[in-house]
Every structure is written in structure tokens, then in C-alpha cells.
Write a protein that holds these residues in place. Structure first.
Motif, PDB file in Angstrom:
ATOM      1  N   THR A   4      44.972  31.299  36.296  1.00 50.76           N
ATOM      2  CA  THR A   4      44.039  31.706  35.250  1.00 50.76           C
ATOM      3  C   THR A   4      42.752  30.937  35.487  1.00 50.76           C
ATOM      4  O   THR A   4      42.709  29.720  35.337  1.00 50.76           O
ATOM      5  CB  THR A   4      44.601  31.400  33.856  1.00 50.76           C
ATOM      6  N   ASP A   5      41.699  31.656  35.863  1.00 49.36           N
ATOM      7  CA  ASP A   5      40.494  31.004  36.340  1.00 49.36           C
ATOM      8  C   ASP A   5      39.287  31.187  35.419  1.00 49.36           C
ATOM      9  O   ASP A   5      38.217  30.656  35.708  1.00 49.36           O
ATOM     10  CB  ASP A   5      40.126  31.542  37.726  1.00 49.36           C
ATOM     11  N   THR A   6      39.404  31.909  34.358  1.00 52.81           N
ATOM     12  CA  THR A   6      38.240  32.155  33.530  1.00 52.81           C
ATOM     13  C   THR A   6      38.650  32.485  32.114  1.00 52.81           C
ATOM     14  O   THR A   6      39.744  32.972  31.871  1.00 52.81           O
ATOM     15  CB  THR A   6      37.389  33.306  34.103  1.00 52.81           C
ATOM     16  N   PRO A  16      39.232  43.105  26.814  1.00 54.33           N
ATOM     17  CA  PRO A  16      40.029  44.028  27.623  1.00 54.33           C
ATOM     18  C   PRO A  16      41.203  44.591  26.839  1.00 54.33           C
ATOM     19  O   PRO A  16      41.720  43.929  25.949  1.00 54.33           O
ATOM     20  CB  PRO A  16      40.499  43.155  28.781  1.00 54.33           C
ATOM     21  N   GLY A  17      41.609  45.809  27.158  1.00 49.54           N
ATOM     22  CA  GLY A  17      42.689  46.445  26.414  1.00 49.54           C
ATOM     23  C   GLY A  17      44.039  46.219  27.044  1.00 49.54           C
ATOM     24  O   GLY A  17      44.148  45.944  28.236  1.00 49.54           O
ATOM     25  N   HIS A  18      45.074  46.346  26.256  1.00 49.64           N
ATOM     26  CA  HIS A  18      46.445  46.144  26.725  1.00 49.64           C
ATOM     27  C   HIS A  18      47.183  47.475  26.751  1.00 49.64           C
ATOM     28  O   HIS A  18      47.275  48.172  25.741  1.00 49.64           O
ATOM     29  CB  HIS A  18      47.182  45.169  25.804  1.00 49.64           C
ATOM     30  N   GLU A  19      47.744  47.816  27.887  1.00 54.05           N
ATOM     31  CA  GLU A  19      48.544  49.031  27.982  1.00 54.05           C
ATOM     32  C   GLU A  19      49.826  48.893  27.178  1.00 54.05           C
ATOM     33  O   GLU A  19      50.368  49.888  26.682  1.00 54.05           O
ATOM     34  CB  GLU A  19      48.852  49.346  29.446  1.00 54.05           C
ATOM     35  N   SER A  20      50.314  47.678  27.021  1.00 53.82           N
ATOM     36  CA  SER A  20      51.559  47.450  26.293  1.00 53.82           C
ATOM     37  C   SER A  20      51.461  47.875  24.835  1.00 53.82           C
ATOM     38  O   SER A  20      52.477  48.158  24.199  1.00 53.82           O
ATOM     39  CB  SER A  20      51.958  45.977  26.376  1.00 53.82           C
ATOM     40  N   THR A  21      50.255  47.933  24.291  1.00 55.73           N
ATOM     41  CA  THR A  21      50.080  48.320  22.884  1.00 55.73           C
ATOM     42  C   THR A  21      49.535  49.732  22.728  1.00 55.73           C
ATOM     43  O   THR A  21      49.316  50.182  21.607  1.00 55.73           O
ATOM     44  CB  THR A  21      49.137  47.340  22.171  1.00 55.73           C
ATOM     45  N   LEU A  22      49.307  50.429  23.833  1.00 56.53           N
ATOM     46  CA  LEU A  22      48.682  51.747  23.791  1.00 56.53           C
ATOM     47  C   LEU A  22      49.719  52.829  23.504  1.00 56.53           C
ATOM     48  O   LEU A  22      50.806  52.836  24.065  1.00 56.53           O
ATOM     49  CB  LEU A  22      48.001  52.031  25.133  1.00 56.53           C
ATOM     50  N   LEU A  72      42.149  40.499  34.494  1.00 57.00           N
ATOM     51  CA  LEU A  72      41.343  39.537  33.745  1.00 57.00           C
ATOM     52  C   LEU A  72      42.216  38.574  32.955  1.00 57.00           C
ATOM     53  O   LEU A  72      42.311  37.397  33.286  1.00 57.00           O
ATOM     54  CB  LEU A  72      40.361  40.270  32.819  1.00 57.00           C
ATOM     55  N   CYS A  73      42.884  39.079  31.900  1.00 54.81           N
ATOM     56  CA  CYS A  73      43.662  38.163  31.060  1.00 54.81           C
ATOM     57  C   CYS A  73      44.857  38.817  30.389  1.00 54.81           C
ATOM     58  O   CYS A  73      45.488  38.206  29.529  1.00 54.81           O
ATOM     59  CB  CYS A  73      42.754  37.544  29.988  1.00 54.81           C
ATOM     60  N   GLU A  74      45.175  40.066  30.768  1.00 55.84           N
ATOM     61  CA  GLU A  74      46.264  40.797  30.135  1.00 55.84           C
ATOM     62  C   GLU A  74      47.576  40.451  30.848  1.00 55.84           C
ATOM     63  O   GLU A  74      48.110  41.238  31.632  1.00 55.84           O
ATOM     64  CB  GLU A  74      46.001  42.301  30.182  1.00 55.84           C
ATOM     65  N   HIS A  75      48.106  39.260  30.557  1.00 59.16           N
ATOM     66  CA  HIS A  75      49.233  38.734  31.322  1.00 59.16           C
ATOM     67  C   HIS A  75      50.491  39.587  31.173  1.00 59.16           C
ATOM     68  O   HIS A  75      51.269  39.730  32.126  1.00 59.16           O
ATOM     69  CB  HIS A  75      49.518  37.292  30.892  1.00 59.16           C
ATOM     70  N   ASP A  76      50.714  40.142  29.979  1.00 58.33           N
ATOM     71  CA  ASP A  76      51.910  40.967  29.782  1.00 58.33           C
ATOM     72  C   ASP A  76      51.852  42.223  30.635  1.00 58.33           C
ATOM     73  O   ASP A  76      52.843  42.610  31.281  1.00 58.33           O
ATOM     74  CB  ASP A  76      52.092  41.310  28.299  1.00 58.33           C
ATOM     75  N   ASP A  77      50.692  42.868  30.672  1.00 55.68           N
ATOM     76  CA  ASP A  77      50.553  44.064  31.491  1.00 55.68           C
ATOM     77  C   ASP A  77      50.693  43.741  32.968  1.00 55.68           C
ATOM     78  O   ASP A  77      51.335  44.480  33.731  1.00 55.68           O
ATOM     79  CB  ASP A  77      49.196  44.719  31.239  1.00 55.68           C
ATOM     80  N   ALA A  78      50.098  42.647  33.408  1.00 55.24           N
ATOM     81  CA  ALA A  78      50.175  42.267  34.819  1.00 55.24           C
ATOM     82  C   ALA A  78      51.614  41.977  35.235  1.00 55.24           C
ATOM     83  O   ALA A  78      52.045  42.355  36.336  1.00 55.24           O
ATOM     84  CB  ALA A  78      49.292  41.058  35.090  1.00 55.24           C
ATOM     85  N   GLU A  79      52.353  41.311  34.364  1.00 54.52           N
ATOM     86  CA  GLU A  79      53.749  41.027  34.661  1.00 54.52           C
ATOM     87  C   GLU A  79      54.552  42.322  34.764  1.00 54.52           C
ATOM     88  O   GLU A  79      55.436  42.454  35.635  1.00 54.52           O
ATOM     89  CB  GLU A  79      54.345  40.125  33.584  1.00 54.52           C
ATOM     90  N   ALA A  80      54.239  43.293  33.906  1.00 58.95           N
ATOM     91  CA  ALA A  80      54.935  44.581  33.983  1.00 58.95           C
ATOM     92  C   ALA A  80      54.635  45.281  35.303  1.00 58.95           C
ATOM     93  O   ALA A  80      55.530  45.859  35.932  1.00 58.95           O
ATOM     94  CB  ALA A  80      54.526  45.470  32.803  1.00 58.95           C
ATOM     95  N   ALA A  96      44.979  36.050  37.903  1.00 58.47           N
ATOM     96  CA  ALA A  96      44.141  36.295  36.731  1.00 58.47           C
ATOM     97  C   ALA A  96      42.777  35.646  36.894  1.00 58.47           C
ATOM     98  O   ALA A  96      42.674  34.492  37.322  1.00 58.47           O
ATOM     99  CB  ALA A  96      44.822  35.754  35.476  1.00 58.47           C
ATOM    100  N   GLY A  97      41.733  36.364  36.534  1.00 60.38           N
ATOM    101  CA  GLY A  97      40.391  35.808  36.593  1.00 60.38           C
ATOM    102  C   GLY A  97      39.334  36.895  36.518  1.00 60.38           C
ATOM    103  O   GLY A  97      39.631  38.090  36.466  1.00 60.38           O
ATOM    104  N   ASP A  98      38.095  36.468  36.528  1.00 58.48           N
ATOM    105  CA  ASP A  98      36.941  37.338  36.332  1.00 58.48           C
ATOM    106  C   ASP A  98      36.328  37.678  37.682  1.00 58.48           C
ATOM    107  O   ASP A  98      35.768  36.806  38.354  1.00 58.48           O
ATOM    108  CB  ASP A  98      35.931  36.601  35.444  1.00 58.48           C
ATOM    109  N   ILE A  99      36.376  38.942  38.090  1.00 51.65           N
ATOM    110  CA  ILE A  99      35.816  39.327  39.380  1.00 51.65           C
ATOM    111  C   ILE A  99      34.295  39.215  39.398  1.00 51.65           C
ATOM    112  O   ILE A  99      33.685  39.253  40.475  1.00 51.65           O
ATOM    113  CB  ILE A  99      36.242  40.744  39.800  1.00 51.65           C
ATOM    114  N   GLY A 100      33.674  39.076  38.237  1.00 56.34           N
ATOM    115  CA  GLY A 100      32.243  38.833  38.188  1.00 56.34           C
ATOM    116  C   GLY A 100      31.855  37.434  38.610  1.00 56.34           C
ATOM    117  O   GLY A 100      30.667  37.109  38.708  1.00 56.34           O
ATOM    118  N   ASP A 101      32.840  36.597  38.884  1.00 56.41           N
ATOM    119  CA  ASP A 101      32.648  35.218  39.327  1.00 56.41           C
ATOM    120  C   ASP A 101      32.933  35.165  40.826  1.00 56.41           C
ATOM    121  O   ASP A 101      34.061  35.357  41.270  1.00 56.41           O
ATOM    122  CB  ASP A 101      33.604  34.303  38.554  1.00 56.41           C
TER     123      ASP A 101
END
Length: 285
Positions: A4-6, A16-22, A72-80, A96-101
Motif C-alpha cells: 500500500t503506497d498511497t 474509488p468504487g467497490h464491485e463487492s457492493t455493486l 488503488l485501495c479496494e483491497h477486497d475487490d483485488a483479493e477477489a 496497491a497504489g496510485d498510478i499517478g505517482d
């Protein structure tokens, strides 16, 4: 690997949105058995935690690729998504991190090389949008942030990946139908997509002599967390995609095959091109 870098920018919307809640859930599952078209390859995919990125990761894995999942920061979605890739019998890492960096992009590429030893495919998919009805409502901070994610991030990652790409490698960028037909409420987003298309064509000219192909995909309205989380009104969500000739929104697994085609040898005589999974909307190339 998981880093987690940012700390993500806090928006006035829910990005950012979470697919887990969509609801309803987007359809990411590949529609057919794999045929080994990416056997032994390694793909780095941005925004691979959800939406189109997840569908691309799933399909690439089914076709034999190991996957670096950048998000970015949606750890639950990334783990899925990681579990989806591993269920296809392939390896996956989440970063995890910001590609703008720019610094993060270099670290993400280094982490992918450490894990897999190579990168064959770069999918520049991550993006953000913030609807505004009036041009004067777009703040300087929002304008800079949208460009930082959508186009600067592509440059940074491409620069970081370039030394590792060998002849036969592929870069696929995600542009949008809004680049071709415009969007009165997505002025800054559409502008970045125009830049992405120009970047794709120019980068193709730059790299094609080295045997590296660069192409793009321009999706139409696709049901992903980007739309309901990006500030769209309930009324717009209720009719999302109905203005296409097909009369409906698309699903991520209807877009992922375009990314597969451009990543594998099926498209060996294509570079600098854009594919248009957009529900039948006819646009200039």
C-alpha cells in the motif's frame, strides 16, 4: 506481494468504487474454455480489481498468463480478483497504489519483475471520471487529478515497463467511446481519452520497429463500479446504456475478448489500432 503506497484522493463522489457492493454484479466470467493463447506470459493490468480490469485478468489467466493486479485501495475487490486468477491455475500478485505517482509505478514494475521475472503485456486500464454539467464546475484540482490518473499514469507505467519489454510484447490502452462522440457531462474525462488515443497511435509508431505492438480498446457504456460511484444520478443509472443501438449497457466480459485479441498472436499484424465494443455505436476510427 501486497503493498500500500498511497492514500487515495478523497472525492466529493464515491470513487474509488467497490464491485463487492455493486448491484447487480457485473459479469466478468470468461465465456469459453481457454486455448493457451497467452501460455507462459505475464500481464500487468491496472485497475484489475474490478470491472473491465477484472474481466481481462480472468480471461488472460484462463488463456495461460500470470497476472500482476494493480489497484488503488479496494483491497477486497483485488483479493477477489487474485482468487479468480488462481482458480484458473495461474499465479497472481496484488499491488496497491496510485498510478499517478511515478515512483509507485516504478516500484510496481520492479515488484512484478521480482515475482515473475518478466512482463510481456501491459494493460493500461485504470481510470477515473467525475461528471459535471457545466465546464466552470470542473475545479483545477479535479482537472489535474483526472489527467494524472488517466494519462500521466499510462506514461509513467509505460516508461517503467519499457526496459523489460521484448520483441513480441504488447501494450493495450483503454480509451473510450467518449473520445469519438464526446460527452457533455464528462469534459475532462473525454479529453483524457482523446489523449490516450493519440498516445496509443504515437507510441505504436515509436515501438513497432522493435517488435512491440501498441493498440487500444474504446468501450462504450459498460456496467462497472466507475459509473454508479462516479457521481452519476440515479436517473442516469436507471437508463445507463439504453441510448446505444443495442439498447443496453455492456458487461465487462463482453469487452475483455478485445483485450485478449490485441494481446495475443491473433492480432500480430495490428498496431496503432482501436477496437470498439460499444453496443453498435458507429464512430470514426
Amino acid at each position: 506481494m501486497s503493498t500500500t503506497d498511497t492514500t487515495p484522493m478523497i472525492h466529493e463522489d464515491n470513487l474509488p468504487g467497490h464491485e463487492s457492493t455493486l448491484e447487480p454484479k457485473p459479469d466478468w466470467k470468461p465465456r469459453y474454455p481457454g486455448s493457451g493463447r497467452l501460455a507462459g506470459k505475464v500481464a500487468l493490468i491496472t485497475g484489475a480489481d474490478s470491472g473491465i480490469g477484472r474481466a481481462v485478468a480472468a480471461l488472460y489467466a484462463r488463456e495461460g498468463a500470470d497476472i500482476a493486479i494493480l489497484y488503488l485501495c479496494e483491497h477486497d475487490d483485488a483479493e477477489a480478483t487474485r482468487q479468480i486468477v488462481e482458480e484458473e491455475g495461474r499465479r497472481a500478485i496484488t499491488i496497491a497504489g496510485d498510478i499517478g505517482d511515478e515512483t509507485f509505478c516504478r516500484r510496481a514494475v520492479a515488484g512484478t519483475i521480482d515475482a515473475f521475472g518478466r512482463i510481456d503485456i501491459l494493460v493500461n486500464n485504470a481510470g477515473e471520471q467525475h461528471p459535471d454539467e457545466e465546464v466552470q464546475d470542473i475545479s483545477e484540482a479535479q482537472l489535474r487529478r483526472t489527467f494524472q490518473t488517466n494519462i500521466f499514469g499510462m506514461f509513467f507505467l509505460t516508461q517503467a515497463v519499457r526496459p523489460h519489454l521484448k520483441r513480441g510484447a504488447a501494450i493495450i490502452n483503454c480509451t473510450s467511446v467518449t473520445m469519438y462522440k464526446g460527452s457533455k457531462a464528462l469534459l475532462d474525462y473525454s479529453s483524457t481519452k482523446g489523449a490516450i488515443t493519440a498516445f496509443t497511435r504515437s507510441l505504436s509508431e515509436n515501438l513497432v520497429g522493435d517488435g512491440i505492438r501498441v493498440n487500444a480498446v474504446a468501450p462504450g457504456p459498460i456496467w462497472t463500479p466507475l459509473n454508479p460511484s462516479g457521481g452519476a444520478s440515479p436517473e442516469k443509472i436507471a437508463t445507463f446504456g439504453q441510448n446505444t443501438p443495442m439498447g443496453r449497457a455492456g458487461q465487462p466480459n463482453e469487452v475483455a475478448p478485445s483485450f485478449l485479441f490485441l494481446a495475443c498472436e491473433d492480432s500480430s499484424y495490428m498496431s496503432g489500432q482501436v477496437l470498439h465494443p460499444n453496443g453498435g455505436t458507429i464512430v470514426g476510427s
